[in-house]
Design a protein around this motif. Structure first.
Motif, PDB file in Angstrom:
ATOM      1  N   GLY A  34      22.584  22.119 -14.508  1.00  0.00           N
ATOM      2  CA  GLY A  34      22.994  21.918 -13.189  1.00  0.00           C
ATOM      3  C   GLY A  34      22.352  20.749 -12.503  1.00  0.00           C
ATOM      4  O   GLY A  34      21.993  20.027 -12.932  1.00  0.00           O
ATOM      5  N   ILE A  35      22.741  21.101 -10.933  1.00  0.00           N
ATOM      6  CA  ILE A  35      22.251  19.909 -10.326  1.00  0.00           C
ATOM      7  C   ILE A  35      20.856  20.323  -9.328  1.00  0.00           C
ATOM      8  O   ILE A  35      20.967  21.538  -9.565  1.00  0.00           O
ATOM      9  N   VAL A  36      20.287  19.566  -8.626  1.00  0.00           N
ATOM     10  CA  VAL A  36      19.216  20.117  -7.831  1.00  0.00           C
ATOM     11  C   VAL A  36      19.904  20.550  -6.676  1.00  0.00           C
ATOM     12  O   VAL A  36      20.571  19.620  -6.014  1.00  0.00           O
ATOM     13  N   TYR A  37      20.103  21.845  -6.343  1.00  0.00           N
ATOM     14  CA  TYR A  37      20.655  22.412  -5.350  1.00  0.00           C
ATOM     15  C   TYR A  37      19.741  22.151  -4.108  1.00  0.00           C
ATOM     16  O   TYR A  37      18.862  21.996  -3.981  1.00  0.00           O
ATOM     17  N   GLU A  38      20.793  22.095  -2.854  1.00  0.00           N
ATOM     18  CA  GLU A  38      20.204  21.531  -1.559  1.00  0.00           C
ATOM     19  C   GLU A  38      19.352  23.042  -1.123  1.00  0.00           C
ATOM     20  O   GLU A  38      20.164  24.045  -1.372  1.00  0.00           O
ATOM     21  N   PRO A  39      18.456  22.873  -0.771  1.00  0.00           N
ATOM     22  CA  PRO A  39      17.939  24.097  -0.128  1.00  0.00           C
ATOM     23  C   PRO A  39      18.678  24.799   0.880  1.00  0.00           C
ATOM     24  O   PRO A  39      19.450  24.019   1.618  1.00  0.00           O
ATOM     25  N   LYS A  40      18.693  25.984   0.972  1.00  0.00           N
ATOM     26  CA  LYS A  40      19.704  26.802   1.858  1.00  0.00           C
ATOM     27  C   LYS A  40      19.950  26.371   3.293  1.00  0.00           C
ATOM     28  O   LYS A  40      20.929  26.198   3.833  1.00  0.00           O
ATOM     29  N   ASP A  41      18.683  25.904   3.861  1.00  0.00           N
ATOM     30  CA  ASP A  41      18.707  25.563   5.319  1.00  0.00           C
ATOM     31  C   ASP A  41      19.368  23.976   5.298  1.00  0.00           C
ATOM     32  O   ASP A  41      19.479  23.448   6.403  1.00  0.00           O
ATOM     33  N   HIS A  42      19.686  23.419   4.265  1.00  0.00           N
ATOM     34  CA  HIS A  42      20.240  22.063   4.223  1.00  0.00           C
ATOM     35  C   HIS A  42      21.573  22.357   4.411  1.00  0.00           C
ATOM     36  O   HIS A  42      22.435  21.414   4.599  1.00  0.00           O
ATOM     37  N   LEU A  43      22.273  23.478   4.046  1.00  0.00           N
ATOM     38  CA  LEU A  43      23.589  23.726   4.091  1.00  0.00           C
ATOM     39  C   LEU A  43      24.068  23.735   5.498  1.00  0.00           C
ATOM     40  O   LEU A  43      23.225  24.489   6.391  1.00  0.00           O
ATOM     41  N   LEU A  44      25.282  23.459   5.744  1.00  0.00           N
ATOM     42  CA  LEU A  44      25.969  23.728   7.021  1.00  0.00           C
ATOM     43  C   LEU A  44      25.889  25.327   6.966  1.00  0.00           C
ATOM     44  O   LEU A  44      26.340  26.137   6.226  1.00  0.00           O
ATOM     45  N   ARG A 258      42.870  12.654   4.946  1.00  0.00           N
ATOM     46  CA  ARG A 258      41.781  13.808   4.745  1.00  0.00           C
ATOM     47  C   ARG A 258      40.382  13.256   5.117  1.00  0.00           C
ATOM     48  O   ARG A 258      40.138  11.960   5.098  1.00  0.00           O
ATOM     49  N   LEU A 259      39.702  13.972   5.834  1.00  0.00           N
ATOM     50  CA  LEU A 259      38.304  13.843   5.854  1.00  0.00           C
ATOM     51  C   LEU A 259      37.295  14.942   5.116  1.00  0.00           C
ATOM     52  O   LEU A 259      37.864  16.118   4.960  1.00  0.00           O
ATOM     53  N   ARG A 260      36.142  14.653   4.765  1.00  0.00           N
ATOM     54  CA  ARG A 260      35.402  15.360   3.876  1.00  0.00           C
ATOM     55  C   ARG A 260      34.138  15.781   4.502  1.00  0.00           C
ATOM     56  O   ARG A 260      33.447  14.897   5.045  1.00  0.00           O
ATOM     57  N   ILE A 261      33.714  17.177   4.256  1.00  0.00           N
ATOM     58  CA  ILE A 261      32.379  17.409   4.729  1.00  0.00           C
ATOM     59  C   ILE A 261      31.637  17.990   3.543  1.00  0.00           C
ATOM     60  O   ILE A 261      32.123  19.286   3.087  1.00  0.00           O
ATOM     61  N   THR A 262      30.602  17.672   2.990  1.00  0.00           N
ATOM     62  CA  THR A 262      29.946  17.940   1.803  1.00  0.00           C
ATOM     63  C   THR A 262      29.128  19.022   2.259  1.00  0.00           C
ATOM     64  O   THR A 262      28.922  19.145   3.302  1.00  0.00           O
ATOM     65  N   ALA A 263      28.370  19.584   1.141  1.00  0.00           N
ATOM     66  CA  ALA A 263      27.767  20.850   1.322  1.00  0.00           C
ATOM     67  C   ALA A 263      26.643  20.611   2.277  1.00  0.00           C
ATOM     68  O   ALA A 263      26.143  21.664   2.932  1.00  0.00           O
ATOM     69  N   ASN A 264      26.104  19.626   2.224  1.00  0.00           N
ATOM     70  CA  ASN A 264      24.775  19.290   3.098  1.00  0.00           C
ATOM     71  C   ASN A 264      25.366  18.857   4.358  1.00  0.00           C
ATOM     72  O   ASN A 264      24.488  18.024   5.264  1.00  0.00           O
ATOM     73  N   GLY A 265      26.404  18.859   4.872  1.00  0.00           N
ATOM     74  CA  GLY A 265      27.016  18.340   6.120  1.00  0.00           C
ATOM     75  C   GLY A 265      27.284  16.861   6.303  1.00  0.00           C
ATOM     76  O   GLY A 265      27.291  16.270   7.472  1.00  0.00           O
ATOM     77  N   GLU A 266      27.289  16.085   5.242  1.00  0.00           N
ATOM     78  CA  GLU A 266      27.521  14.781   5.336  1.00  0.00           C
ATOM     79  C   GLU A 266      29.154  14.402   5.392  1.00  0.00           C
ATOM     80  O   GLU A 266      30.040  15.501   4.692  1.00  0.00           O
ATOM     81  N   ILE A 267      29.293  13.737   6.317  1.00  0.00           N
ATOM     82  CA  ILE A 267      30.704  13.200   6.307  1.00  0.00           C
ATOM     83  C   ILE A 267      31.288  11.937   5.467  1.00  0.00           C
ATOM     84  O   ILE A 267      30.571  11.101   5.205  1.00  0.00           O
ATOM     85  N   LYS A 268      32.321  12.323   4.738  1.00  0.00           N
ATOM     86  CA  LYS A 268      32.968  11.364   3.810  1.00  0.00           C
ATOM     87  C   LYS A 268      34.411  10.918   4.157  1.00  0.00           C
ATOM     88  O   LYS A 268      35.325  11.983   4.460  1.00  0.00           O
ATOM     89  N   THR A 269      34.710   9.703   4.615  1.00  0.00           N
ATOM     90  CA  THR A 269      35.792   9.609   4.977  1.00  0.00           C
ATOM     91  C   THR A 269      36.759   9.143   3.852  1.00  0.00           C
ATOM     92  O   THR A 269      37.920   8.948   4.069  1.00  0.00           O
ATOM     93  N   CYS A 270      36.044   8.984   2.788  1.00  0.00           N
ATOM     94  CA  CYS A 270      36.691   8.634   1.544  1.00  0.00           C
ATOM     95  C   CYS A 270      36.116   9.331   0.424  1.00  0.00           C
ATOM     96  O   CYS A 270      34.706   9.051   0.510  1.00  0.00           O
ATOM     97  N   LEU A 271      36.594   9.833  -0.677  1.00  0.00           N
ATOM     98  CA  LEU A 271      35.743  10.355  -1.719  1.00  0.00           C
ATOM     99  C   LEU A 271      34.768   9.501  -2.342  1.00  0.00           C
ATOM    100  O   LEU A 271      33.843   9.750  -2.857  1.00  0.00           O
ATOM    101  N   TYR A 272      35.256   8.173  -2.213  1.00  0.00           N
ATOM    102  CA  TYR A 272      34.441   7.059  -2.973  1.00  0.00           C
ATOM    103  C   TYR A 272      33.103   6.512  -2.199  1.00  0.00           C
ATOM    104  O   TYR A 272      32.915   5.519  -2.291  1.00  0.00           O
TER     105      TYR A 272
END
Ligand code: SAM
Ligand code: SF4
Length: 329
Positions: A34-44, A258-272
């Protein structure tokens, strides 16, 4: 009104990863441990997500996709979709899921009018499913697919096409679209696998198409909708469609909406792009709705021309260590 970026693209579709946690371990997405999961309070929080969606609705966004990680794994996920359905702006609420945890929620999804689901399934072979996902859940996902079809959901089956791993599944999976009114889409593998592996040999969209052509000589390309990432095809006696998504070749960027918002609330304007702004920190620093709105407008304007330009400003190790489970696909 729809927001435009500097390349005159209308941006009106947001994808939100509601969690980075997952109950499968698809090897193209994350390492076995697995990956190192974000602590729950880091999620939106759900309140933060609804606030962002309300603002995006005011900016002309009409489509949202909830993804993850596995979205149905997050506690009370259905409360989030109920709240989203109550926002008038989003006429299109979509979900991408691995299909292992959906079945109990089908009546509620129908009641809310959320009938567009993307289901990830890379093989029709139980053993290969186990190898790819490192879990023994093929029959659960297959049953879910059958129920969704029976309940008249609009289903897109997403399969990552990988040379030598599931190449022999391409034709049987495409055949599903002959039998059922579903879209079966083959995706090029991308490098976001949480550091699970290096030196991928991509099975390109051209190779996928040539594999399909050999079996379906009458394969016919269909004219797509604006913003589609998949090129869609049909063949004789098909009631569904076949699609190919050149996610690695990135030939669809000129119409990206499209616009992306990752699990920890980071904006990605492109997947890359590796993430361009922490909307979570901005919200938590006390930003007003107007400031958030202005920030979205600013970030969207700066959306890179395409995935290659975005990648130039991102280090390869960032890309390789990111997992699709945090980005949301
Ligand atoms: N867990 C859900 C699922 O699997 O559908 C939602 C999240 S998953 C990250 C979203 C999509 O990304 C899935 O269709 C999955 O197959 C795809 N995906 C994950 N890693 C990928 C990779 N390295 N390259 C291409 N697609 C990938
Ligand atoms: Fe989980 Fe989806 Fe990633 Fe597979 S692709 S590990 S189901 S998040």
């Amino acid at each position: 009104m729809t927001l435009k970026d500097n390349y005159n693209r209308d941006i009106n579709y947001v994808r939100i990863a509601v969690t980075d946690r997952c109950n499968l371990r698809c090897f193209y997405c994350m390492p076995e441990q697995g990956i190192v999961y974000e602590p729950k309070d880091h999620l939106l929080s759900y309140e933060e997500i609804i606030r962002l969606l309300t603002i995006l609705g005011q900016l002309g966004f009409t489509k949202v996709r909830f993804t993850g990680g596995e979205p149905f794994l997050r506690k009370d996920f259905t409360q989030l979709i109920e709240k989203t359905a109550a926002l008038s702006a989003f006429e299109n609420i979509h979900i991408t899921t691995n299909g292992t945890l959906v079945q109990n929620h089908i009546p509620l999804l129908k009641k809310l009018g959320i009938t567009k689901l993307n289901l990830s399934l890379d093989t029709l072979n139980e053993e290969r499913f186990k190898k790819i996902t490192r879990r023994d859940d093929f029959s659960k996902v297959w049953d879910t697919l059958q129920v969704l079809i029976k309940e008249n959901f609009s289903v897109k089956v997403n399969a990552v096409a990988m040379n030598g791993i599931n190449t022999e599944d391409i034709i049987p999976m495409a055949e599903l679209a002959r039998e059922y009114p579903i879209h079966v889409r083959f995706i090029e593998e991308m490098p976001f696998n949480g550091g699970a592996k290096e030196n991928q040999k991509i099975f390109s969209s051209k190779e996928i198409l040539s594999t399909l052509h050999k079996h379906f000589p009458d394969l016919k390309v269909l004219s797509g909708k604006h913003g589609d990432t998949a090129t869609e095809y049909t063949a004789a006696h098909f009631i569904g469609k076949i699609g190919i998504i050149p996610a690695f070749s990135r030939t669809f960027c000129t119409t990206c909406n499209r616009l992306r918002i990752t699990a920890n609330g980071e904006i990605k304007t492109c997947l890359y792009d590796g993430g361009v702004f922490s909307m979570r920190d901005f919200l938590r620093s006390g930003a007003t709705d107007l400031e958030v709105k202005e920030k979205f407008i600013e970030l969207i304007r700066l959306k890179p021309k395409d995935g290659f330009e975005a990648e130039k400003f991102t280090t390869q190790s960032v890309i390789r260590n990111e997992s699709m489970s945090s980005i949301g696909g």
